[in-house]
Design a protein around this motif. Structure first.
Motif, short mmCIF file in Angstrom:
data_model
loop_
_atom_site.label_atom_id
_atom_site.label_comp_id
_atom_site.label_asym_id
_atom_site.label_seq_id
_atom_site.Cartn_x
_atom_site.Cartn_y
_atom_site.Cartn_z
N SER A 273 0.24 -29.01 -22.85
CA SER A 273 0.93 -29.82 -23.87
C SER A 273 0.17 -29.77 -25.19
O SER A 273 0.78 -29.67 -26.27
CB SER A 273 1.05 -31.27 -23.39
N PHE A 274 -1.16 -29.85 -25.13
CA PHE A 274 -1.97 -29.78 -26.35
C PHE A 274 -1.77 -28.44 -27.06
O PHE A 274 -1.54 -28.38 -28.27
CB PHE A 274 -3.45 -29.96 -26.02
N VAL A 275 -1.85 -27.37 -26.29
CA VAL A 275 -1.76 -26.04 -26.87
C VAL A 275 -0.39 -25.81 -27.50
O VAL A 275 -0.28 -25.35 -28.64
CB VAL A 275 -2.05 -24.96 -25.80
N LEU A 276 0.66 -26.13 -26.76
CA LEU A 276 2.01 -25.92 -27.29
C LEU A 276 2.28 -26.83 -28.48
O LEU A 276 3.02 -26.46 -29.40
CB LEU A 276 3.05 -26.15 -26.19
N GLY A 277 1.72 -28.03 -28.46
CA GLY A 277 1.86 -28.93 -29.61
C GLY A 277 1.23 -28.35 -30.86
O GLY A 277 1.80 -28.41 -31.96
N CYS A 278 0.04 -27.75 -30.71
CA CYS A 278 -0.62 -27.10 -31.85
C CYS A 278 0.22 -25.95 -32.37
O CYS A 278 0.41 -25.80 -33.59
CB CYS A 278 -2.01 -26.59 -31.43
N ILE A 279 0.72 -25.13 -31.45
CA ILE A 279 1.52 -23.97 -31.84
C ILE A 279 2.79 -24.42 -32.57
O ILE A 279 3.19 -23.84 -33.59
CB ILE A 279 1.88 -23.13 -30.61
N ALA A 280 3.44 -25.47 -32.04
CA ALA A 280 4.67 -25.97 -32.68
C ALA A 280 4.39 -26.44 -34.10
O ALA A 280 5.16 -26.14 -35.03
CB ALA A 280 5.27 -27.09 -31.84
N CYS A 281 3.30 -27.15 -34.30
CA CYS A 281 2.97 -27.64 -35.64
C CYS A 281 2.62 -26.50 -36.59
O CYS A 281 3.12 -26.43 -37.71
CB CYS A 281 1.80 -28.63 -35.56
N GLY A 282 1.75 -25.60 -36.14
CA GLY A 282 1.31 -24.52 -37.00
C GLY A 282 2.43 -23.58 -37.39
O GLY A 282 2.61 -23.25 -38.57
N TRP A 283 3.22 -23.15 -36.42
CA TRP A 283 4.28 -22.20 -36.72
C TRP A 283 5.49 -22.87 -37.35
O TRP A 283 6.26 -22.22 -38.08
CB TRP A 283 4.66 -21.42 -35.46
N GLY A 284 5.67 -24.16 -37.11
CA GLY A 284 6.68 -24.88 -37.87
C GLY A 284 6.31 -24.92 -39.34
O GLY A 284 7.15 -24.74 -40.23
N ALA A 285 5.01 -25.14 -39.62
CA ALA A 285 4.52 -25.12 -41.00
C ALA A 285 4.71 -23.73 -41.61
O ALA A 285 5.08 -23.59 -42.78
CB ALA A 285 3.06 -25.53 -41.04
N PHE A 286 4.45 -22.69 -40.81
CA PHE A 286 4.62 -21.33 -41.31
C PHE A 286 6.09 -21.02 -41.63
O PHE A 286 6.40 -20.40 -42.65
CB PHE A 286 4.11 -20.32 -40.28
N GLY A 287 7.01 -21.44 -40.75
CA GLY A 287 8.42 -21.18 -40.98
C GLY A 287 8.91 -21.80 -42.27
O GLY A 287 9.68 -21.19 -43.03
N THR A 288 8.45 -23.02 -42.55
CA THR A 288 8.81 -23.68 -43.80
C THR A 288 8.17 -22.96 -44.98
O THR A 288 8.81 -22.73 -46.01
CB THR A 288 8.34 -25.14 -43.78
N TRP A 289 6.90 -22.60 -44.82
CA TRP A 289 6.19 -21.94 -45.92
C TRP A 289 6.86 -20.65 -46.32
O TRP A 289 7.10 -20.40 -47.50
CB TRP A 289 4.74 -21.66 -45.53
N ILE A 290 7.18 -19.77 -45.37
CA ILE A 290 7.66 -18.44 -45.72
C ILE A 290 9.01 -18.50 -46.43
O ILE A 290 9.30 -17.71 -47.34
CB ILE A 290 7.73 -17.52 -44.48
N TRP A 291 9.85 -19.50 -46.07
CA TRP A 291 11.14 -19.64 -46.74
C TRP A 291 10.97 -20.15 -48.17
O TRP A 291 11.48 -19.55 -49.12
CB TRP A 291 12.05 -20.58 -45.95
N TYR A 292 10.22 -21.21 -48.33
CA TYR A 292 10.07 -21.81 -49.67
C TYR A 292 9.14 -21.01 -50.57
O TYR A 292 9.25 -21.08 -51.80
CB TYR A 292 9.63 -23.27 -49.54
N PHE A 293 8.23 -20.26 -49.99
CA PHE A 293 7.40 -19.36 -50.79
C PHE A 293 8.28 -18.34 -51.51
O PHE A 293 8.15 -18.13 -52.73
CB PHE A 293 6.38 -18.64 -49.89
N TRP A 294 9.18 -17.72 -50.77
CA TRP A 294 10.05 -16.72 -51.37
C TRP A 294 11.05 -17.36 -52.34
O TRP A 294 11.36 -16.78 -53.38
CB TRP A 294 10.78 -15.93 -50.28
N ARG A 295 11.57 -18.55 -52.01
CA ARG A 295 12.49 -19.20 -52.93
C ARG A 295 11.79 -19.53 -54.26
O ARG A 295 12.35 -19.35 -55.34
CB ARG A 295 13.05 -20.50 -52.33
N PHE A 296 10.56 -20.00 -54.17
CA PHE A 296 9.79 -20.34 -55.37
C PHE A 296 9.53 -19.10 -56.21
O PHE A 296 9.71 -19.10 -57.44
CB PHE A 296 8.47 -20.99 -54.95
N GLN A 297 9.11 -18.01 -55.56
CA GLN A 297 8.80 -16.79 -56.29
C GLN A 297 10.03 -16.21 -56.98
O GLN A 297 9.95 -15.76 -58.12
CB GLN A 297 8.22 -15.74 -55.32
#
Length: 492
Positions: A273-297
């Motif tokens: 549960s700890f490991v999957l929770g970390c992965i969910a948070c980190g890659w959720g942050a990445f998914g948001t970042w990659i979309w808005y990074f390109w929109r901003f650019q």
């Protein structure tokens, strides 16, 4: 008895399949397997650099709808991987591997021909082409995503965007043909009985698959549609309610009724549960970042697809360096600390993009961000896989790796829905460029919070591991001291 021993001896000395390959076939086999990974990951990048060109082609300008070009892709990855992993166990990995390439080719063709239809067909093609082939791999390849962004930009700006997908279809067919020649047929010797339709139904855990996949899909659609349609729209919250009920039904089926559960929860410890929770948070942050990074650019710095792809290239060599460094660190540092570092990289990447001024040079925060983000991607996946492998029995390690991939991709899709909801609630209706930018930054701050929570979880997990190791040593020392005292007492 002697005959049995000689049979065992022959079996133990039999060469593995890999040892029977000629050097040429071995090289082709490795190439085809890597191409499977390459093809799936380029699909992440093909709708980033050219997203505005795609939107203009379909007459779509709403950011919430455009995000589905990415979210629908990741949604299918996160929901279908376990059931198709089971199909590989039952029907053979070679058959599923080659079918995946053909499936990818068919829906790549459809995605290209959707230029003559509408964006609904395009999104459908993006969803269906992903369902089978990604289920075969559990690794992340950011370099392929970068290459996908580059080639999609080249085709979209210098030729015609459908050729991005038609080219993928051609490459997928070629890979399937080569795979037919070099990939051996392998089956599990202990696969469940599938001689009848009832047994096949049980072996596939069809009720669990229906509830799990259906629930995850409906819940994700609700969250990604909410920014577009609004939570006051009845079908949005109805889909969410039905999705949550199906997810609850999935757990009931897996714990109470399934003879061959897709996920053997009984085999997993709390560490999972700890490991999957970390992965969910980190890659959720990445998914948001990659979309808005390109929109901003593209919206605020007016970067063209080709220039944006060129500016994105530093992520590729940094990703390669991160892979090698992670490989060295895993042998010397606790995986928990590697997870802490990866979550920190995800968080910093979102912070740098969120605070970057519009008129700032690319070589400042944007370039630094592209030097940081790959460390989050390439450190978290191997660390999570190793941590889960250490938490389960050997026979369940494959499912553990599948869970990591499932959470990675489902989190990317789901986070876009969460971030979109934040965006529309802070952008004052998005009536001016300043308000739209405010919404983008709000979404990135949300992703920063996700990354920060991932850091917290990974730190707690690492401290927990230290504490359990300390307790274990204390118990061992006490047992050794007791044994020593007993020995002295007996000798006296």
């Amino acid at each position: 008895m002697e005959e049995g021993k000689s049979t065992l001896k022959r079996a133990s000395s039999a060469p593995s399949i890999a040892q029977t390959f000629s050097p040429c076939r071995e090289a082709l086999f490795i190439t085809i397997v890597c191409m499977g990974q390459f093809m799936t990951q380029t699909n992440v990048g093909v709708c980033l650099s050219n997203i505005d060109i795609l939107g203009a082609s379909f007459g779509v300008t709403d950011s919430g709808i455009l995000s589905w070009f990415i979210a629908g892709y990741s949604l299918t990855v996160g929901t279908f991987i376990l059931i198709f992993g089971r199909c590989g166990d039952l029907f053979g990995y070679r058959r599923m591997f080659l079918s995946g390439f053909i499936w990818l080719a068919i829906w790549s063709l459809v995605a290209g021909f959707s230029v003559y239809s509408n964006h609904i067909l395009f999104i459908l093609a993006r969803v269906l082409r992903k369902a089978m082939i990604f289920a075969l791999f559990g690794a992340v390849a950011p370099n392929s995503a970068v290459l996908g962004a580059v080639f999609s930009a080249v085709f979209s700006e210098l030729a015609w965007w459908p050729w991005t997908f038609w080219t993928q279809a051609i490459v997928a067919v070629v890979c399937a043909g080569l795979g037919l020649l070099v990939v051996p047929s392998i089956h599990h010797e202990t696969s469940p009985d599938t001689s009848t339709w009832i047994n096949l139904f049980k072996a596939l855990d069809a009720p669990g698959a229906f509830c799990g996949i259906g629930g995850l899909v409906l819940a994700n659609i609700a969250w990604n549609q909410a920014p577009v349609a609004g939570w006051s729209t009845p079908y949005v919250y109805v889909l969410l309610i039905i999705g949550l009920l199906l997810i609850a039904g999935f757990f009931v089926v897996e714990f109470r009724f399934a003879e061959h559960p897709l996920i053997p929860f009984h085999a997993f410890s709390r560490d999972v549960s700890f490991v999957l929770g970390c992965i969910a948070c980190g890659w959720g942050a990445f998914g948001t970042w990659i979309w808005y990074f390109w929109r901003f650019q593209m919206e605020y710095r007016h970067t063209s697809p080709l220039l944006g792809s060129a500016e994105f290239v530093p992520a590729a060599p940094i990703g390669i360096i991160a892979c090698f460094v992670t490989g060295l660190l895993i042998a010397r540092v606790r995986p928990g600390w590697i997870m802490v570092m990866s979550m920190t990289a995800f968080t910093l990447g979102n912070i740098f993009t969120a605070i970057a001024p519009v008129d700032q040079t690319y070589w400042a925060l944007t370039f630094v961000c592209l030097l940081v983000i790959p460390w989050g991607m390439d450190m978290s996946f191997p660390a999570a896989t190793l941590m889960l492998s250490n938490s389960v029995e050997r026979k369940h390690q494959g499912i553990a790796a599948s869970l990591v991939t499932t959470v990675v991709n489902y989190s990317i899709s789901l986070s876009l829905g969460f971030a979109g909801t934040v965006e529309v609630h802070v952008n004052n209706g998005g009536k001016t460029p300043e308000d739209v930018l405010k919404g983008y930054r709000g979404a990135l701050y949300f992703a920063t919070g996700l990354g920060g929570f991932g850091i917290l979880l990974s730190v707690v997990f690492t401290i927990k591991c230290y504490w359990e190791e300390h307790q274990s040593r204390a118990v061992d020392n006490a047992a050794a001291e007791e044994t020593s005292l007993s020995t002295i007492a007996e000798s006296q």
